[in-house]
Scaffold this active site. Structure first.
Site, PDB file in Angstrom:
ATOM      1  N   CYS A  18      -3.080   0.687  -4.627  1.00 14.61           N
ATOM      2  CA  CYS A  18      -3.360  -0.283  -5.690  1.00 14.61           C
ATOM      3  C   CYS A  18      -4.041   0.364  -6.886  1.00 14.61           C
ATOM      4  O   CYS A  18      -4.756   1.360  -6.751  1.00 14.61           O
ATOM      5  CB  CYS A  18      -4.248  -1.387  -5.159  1.00 14.61           C
ATOM      6  N   TYR A  54       8.643  -1.898   2.974  1.00 13.67           N
ATOM      7  CA  TYR A  54       7.212  -1.847   3.332  1.00 13.67           C
ATOM      8  C   TYR A  54       6.880  -2.961   4.313  1.00 13.67           C
ATOM      9  O   TYR A  54       7.167  -4.125   4.039  1.00 13.67           O
ATOM     10  CB  TYR A  54       6.411  -1.989   2.044  1.00 13.67           C
ATOM     11  N   HIS A  56       0.214  -3.189   7.018  1.00 13.70           N
ATOM     12  CA  HIS A  56      -0.858  -4.057   6.512  1.00 13.70           C
ATOM     13  C   HIS A  56      -0.576  -5.525   6.797  1.00 13.70           C
ATOM     14  O   HIS A  56      -0.943  -6.407   6.018  1.00 13.70           O
ATOM     15  CB  HIS A  56      -1.089  -3.819   5.007  1.00 13.70           C
ATOM     16  N   ASP A  61      -6.418   2.335   6.505  1.00 15.01           N
ATOM     17  CA  ASP A  61      -6.237   3.648   5.885  1.00 15.01           C
ATOM     18  C   ASP A  61      -7.394   3.974   4.945  1.00 15.01           C
ATOM     19  O   ASP A  61      -7.771   5.131   4.800  1.00 15.01           O
ATOM     20  CB  ASP A  61      -4.948   3.748   5.074  1.00 15.01           C
TER      21      ASP A  61
END
Lengths: 692, 692
Positions: free
Chosen positions: B31, B170, B173, B267
């Site tokens: 991000c 993806y 998460h 992470d």
């Protein structure tokens, strides 16, 4: 019916310095999340109010400098000419509809965290922000003071060039000018601190400089808290004295109350705690200090009350933020005597919660708020549907169903039937509005009841519970399922991602919110526990209901704060205090591990077990969509086709339980897009973004 | 010095499907707050890493649909061609510097609150979000599943057209694909729920469709959590099994751990709790399931460790998010053997805290991060100052002073002296890095020590406390004051806006953080209380120090959470648990009303008084700038002029106490702008915004 003569006073023009307001309806500055990041949205949103009859529409707070930046909160900005070009769109829209445009020039001082520019905030003295404890300001030197005053002048000049008619030297809400005025924030020992005269100096000089600079090009407005309350330092006597000192330079006084700190009593008081006009106790006293026009807010939607306070002489202009979002056409409807068509603000503060943190403004009552540009929606204008020859059946008269039916009828569908198993319209609102403090939310039903009654092609059919056959046999071309949602009885929820052991259907000692509020059941015994995994109004409301009936009540929530979502609607601090004052014990950051007839087994944030001894429990775990009807229809497309049902859609909570504002929005959207290629899929909305 | 041969392995090219990575350094998606809202900033930021030698640079999570929107969190987007044009700037920058560009195509499912689009989030089953309890998703129908998969294909096609070399499907998460894979989130009974095979179906099909669509135009990467941990449902065995099933279609496995919920082990583990490479316990096992290239992260900055894990065969690529922000030139420095020039990540997670909530990314170590476009800063390149003939004196060798001196020296000033009263550089970092868990923050000093030693025109002068005369007599053309800040002894603070009665200088039983950490004083007796009005690391750290020495410790904070700011750096949950496990009692939402030798008088959030019995107190109230020197110099401009000092500036905490990241930024900024017309005033930065 023309308006009543006693309301004529509201439509007198009012002179403010070099400018004339066409009537007494004044949209005060309020946040939107649009700023100069969404200039077309900003222009369309304010322009709609101008079209609706407001004499003036103002921007939200508008930063004059990179040192005043509250990112990620979105303010408007006038840092350079590009910003001025962005805001010119708004002034043009306002003028096109005969309104004046105002800009609330702002410096946040201590409260500008400047997370974007990475500069330290400025303040009269070095007290950390009560918002986070991390932000500590830079003490302004005399050179800083002159520079910031000059930034005000420069921004005011840009504002004039951009077509604004009213420029603010905004100082309320404990922003920089109030920080100077307040002996709590201002601990200086130079010419800008100490005596009232010294503390007033910064602001008075800024007003004087702006006045000199803009001359007669613009009116000068000053927004001031008559009393900053909450121990913020500027009490009524000094607030009024400031008005006296500055009065000769000011054309319009925009009088508020309160401070940022705590947000306990402020202009945007939620209806849960504050009645229409509650602020007048303070703001209504400004007349003692000035003969200039005064505007105050008070969530005013009642023209009798408006006329009364104007006639009383304390106030010249009816200010509005929330009522103007809820109904941009409020002035025009009153002007034309269409009193019962006013979409009255319910004071839920969804608008506020949606305008902060970079969100896009929305409104529970008015689904079109913020959608004027990006979806092209007009609150009062509805295009005839291309499939207007069709008929529609809406199953469920809750928030989404009511709204959708109204929009479909306004779009000219041949016939729209709303069928509900209950006796009346409203759906979940029937019981939600009976929770303590939420009575005013009943205006969601009131407005729609009038609308529905007026639409000849819309009919409400009460007391009929339709199953799939019933829908197919109804004879409508389009079937819309709006059957809502229900609270899980077994405590299944997304926090622990499991049911709560010991909860379930048919237990006398474990109830759901609907069992309490609709079926009228009560947990047995004198001691009750409410388990809240929602964190908004339901758990706290049920706890209050049970407490009011004399029970001992404990409230357990998984969140770090009781009713945490209420902090976004400015209800949280007062709500927790109310629960405390009622003697409701609160456990936060905790989960329920099991329920038995003797009470609740729970674990705190660190997993330490504890017990709440009680005789019964209400479980506010999670809602699940009541989608059985929609699934049954969906699962048999052949039967649907055979019955001649061409369109099948589902809206609102029966698709996904959500905020009332979003359920109404969903119903509205389907109605607006019922003639699109695939009405179940929302059309894309226009985005505003940098071009490359 | 050339690099050591044992590091050669890091510079081998790696084939990923149709594309070749030039070495093993891979900037994984992370991000920024830039998305497609700040496309030029995005391009310059990623491009700088490409220039610094990374083989690939990736976007942050990039939404494929308006139904996947986490506003106000800023993701990238590929909703339409305009988005693709915005991201093309980035791919061009990457290619210009020889790197591949990757895009992390994303659907958030349940976690996409869609506050902007106002659509309900989608999910396999109807479990509310553990983020807020308000957000409840829509259950995806089979048609929704096909449609979302198609959105992935469409976005992938746009990505290829925009020049991306790597497209992600993806799923880690606990975003949508993981939600399908997890039996905790996925409660379906159709072909997409139940057995592992069924739960894996959604993601496998999506990968297959994307693979078919992009063919050999792009490499396909899949980001997956080897184990979602935190009770999120996908345990290691199933994680690895998924990799096996999908392996034939995938060119690169980006292997992470953890879930969004709680963010306890992820992470982005902060250095306070996690060592370099701690994730390998899980992610390092992916090799069992695939021979395809694997990238993992681990806050790796040590080339020996990197080479070791590559040589070990479990990992092919060294992934980095934070180390690549802290030093975009990490690969090139290792490649060239400039090991001691690496600006090592300190694991403080300021970057994360600044990239969420619509903020602008920043980095404690690297003041240029996020400033590449808007201020034109290059981390390794410094333009010779126009006033390079001048000399500068920097008073204070703390974060701001060190950084400013280095920048000035790199800009070629004739001579830069840094004078400090202490024996060494570091300022407040000397003691802050001795707080439990913060040792790695010492890299802030380490990096600067090496830099300072190498700059022939920079000299550190220890052990000299300069007063105003000393500065004026020093002989420098430019004087820069960087004297820092101190914690208030009297407890004065911005929360209660008053001192704490009973606190003050010279009391044995009431100490400040510096008295404890610098002077080595300790509160008397066996029982201590820490009063924390800051809410970041100081109060909690002092409490740990005192507890470790055997005292009974209680911590009182005015905030609703202990160390609330640590929630923004992903430290909060674990920190509170650690304090709890250490036996430190915590009182939150409380203020201290008085201190006496027997303890602390306090009031809870509702004003109810309570007492903490203790023998001594440490007051973490608020810092005040140590600005005496700056004020003395400022107050006598004639003396300054007479002494030949042409420029006087102040930087860092002595202007306004702030985060270390912002103090370093401030020092850096002054250095970069020392030859501007008024160096004390920051130059405007470029803004990205819609044009009108």
């Amino acid at each position: 019916m023309p308006r009543l003569p006693r309301h004529d006073i509201l439509f007198e023009p009012v002179q403010i310095g070099p400018k004339t307001l066409r009537n007494r309806f004044y949209q005060v500055p309020h946040c939107t999340g649009f700023g100069v990041e969404k200039p077309w949205t900003q222009a369309a949103f304010r322009g709609m109010k101008a079209e609706g009859g407001w004499a003036a529409v103002c921007t939200e707070y508008c930063s004059i400098s990179a040192e005043s930046d509250e990112s990620p909160y979105v303010s408007a900005r006038l840092w350079d000419d590009e910003d001025a070009r962005a805001l010119r769109l708004m002034t043009e829209e306002a003028h096109r509809h005969g309104a004046l445009a105002g800009v609330e020039l702002w410096h946040g001082g201590l409260y500008a965290e400047t997370r974007e520019s990475r500069l330290p905030p400025l303040a009269p003295s070095q007290l950390s922000s009560d918002f986070d404890g991390i932000t500590v300001p830079r003490v302004m030197t005399p050179a800083d003071i002159r520079r910031v005053q000059q930034e005000w002048v420069t921004a005011a000049g840009r504002a004039c060039d951009a077509g604004f008619d009213i420029v603010y030297v905004y100082g309320s809400h404990t922003y920089l000018p109030s920080q100077f005025l307040s002996p709590v924030y201002n601990r200086r020992t130079d010419a800008y601190g100490g005596s009232f005269e010294n503390r007033a100096r910064f602001w008075l000089e800024a007003i004087e400089l702006v006045r000199e600079a803009v001359g007669d090009r613009c009116a000068i407005a000053v927004r001031i808290a008559a009393d900053t309350l909450e121990g913020s330092g500027v009490e009524l006597a000094e607030g009024l004295e400031f008005i006296r000192r500055a009065d000769a330079m000011v054309d319009l006084w925009d009088v508020t109350i309160g401070a940022l700190a705590g947000w306990q009593r402020l202009d945007a008081g939620p209806s849960r705690f504050f009645e229409q006009g509650y602020q007048l106790e303070w703001s209504g006293q400004a007349r003692q200090a000035t003969e200039k026009p005064i505007v105050v807010v008070g969530r005013f939607t009642d023209p009798d009350r408006m006329a009364e306070i104007v006639r009383g002489g304390t106030v010249d202009l009816i200010g509005a933020a929330r009522p103007s979002i809820s109904d941009p056409f409020l002035p025009r409807k009153i002007e034309e005597g269409r009193y019962d068509e006013v979409r009255e603000c319910i004071g839920c503060n969804a608008c506020y919660s949606r305008s902060i943190w970079g969100r896009h403004l929305g409104c529970t009552q008015n689904a079109t708020a913020g959608e004027e540009h990006r979806r092209g929606w007009h609150p009062e204008r509805f295009e005839r549907a291309r499939n207007a020859g069709q008929t529609a059946l809406v199953v469920g008269a809750g928030p989404a169903g009511m709204e959708c039916a109204i929009v479909l009828a306004k779009r000219g569908l041949e016939l729209v039937h709303v069928v509900d198993a209950g006796d009346d319209i409203g759906g979940c609102l029937e019981w939600v509005t009976r929770l303590p403090g939420l009575g005013e939310w009943g205006r969601l039903i009131d407005y729609r009841r009038v609308q529905m009654a007026r639409l000849p092609n819309l009919q409400f059919v009460p007391g009929v519970r339709l199953d799939a056959d019933g829908v197919r046999d109804y004879g409508a071309d389009i079937a819309i399922v709006a059957t809502g949602a229900r609270w899980n009885a077994d405590g299944m929820n997304g926090i622990t991602r499991a049911p709560i052991p010991g909860a379930g259907e048919g237990l006398a000692h474990v109830l759901t919110p609907e069992q309490v509020m609709v079926e009228g059941l009560r947990p047995p015994g004198a001691r009750a526990c409410v388990i809240d995994y929602e964190g908004y109004f339901t758990g706290a409301g049920i706890a209050e209901v049970l407490r009011a009936e004399g029970r001992e009540v404990e409230l357990l929530t998984c969140f770090d704060l009781v009713a945490h979502y209420c902090d976004q609607t400015l209800e949280g601090v007062r709500l927790r205090r109310r629960l405390h004052d009622l003697g409701i014990a609160m456990h936060r950051g905790a989960t329920a591990t099991a329920i038995d007839p003797e009470g609740v087994h729970a674990a705190d944030e660190f997993g330490r077990p504890f017990r709440i001894a009680c005789d019964g429990v209400v479980v506010v775990a999670q809602r699940s969509s009541d989608d059985a009807l929609h699934r049954a229809l969906l699962d048999d497309p052949d039967a649907l086709a055979a019955a001649g049902v061409e369109g099948l859609h589902a809206i609102g909570d029966c698709v996904a339980p959500r905020l009332i504002a979003d359920a109404i929005f969903d119903g509205h959207r389907l109605g607006r897009e019922i003639d699109s290629p695939d009405p179940s899929r929302p059309l894309p909305y226009l985005r505003e973004r940098p071009l490359v």
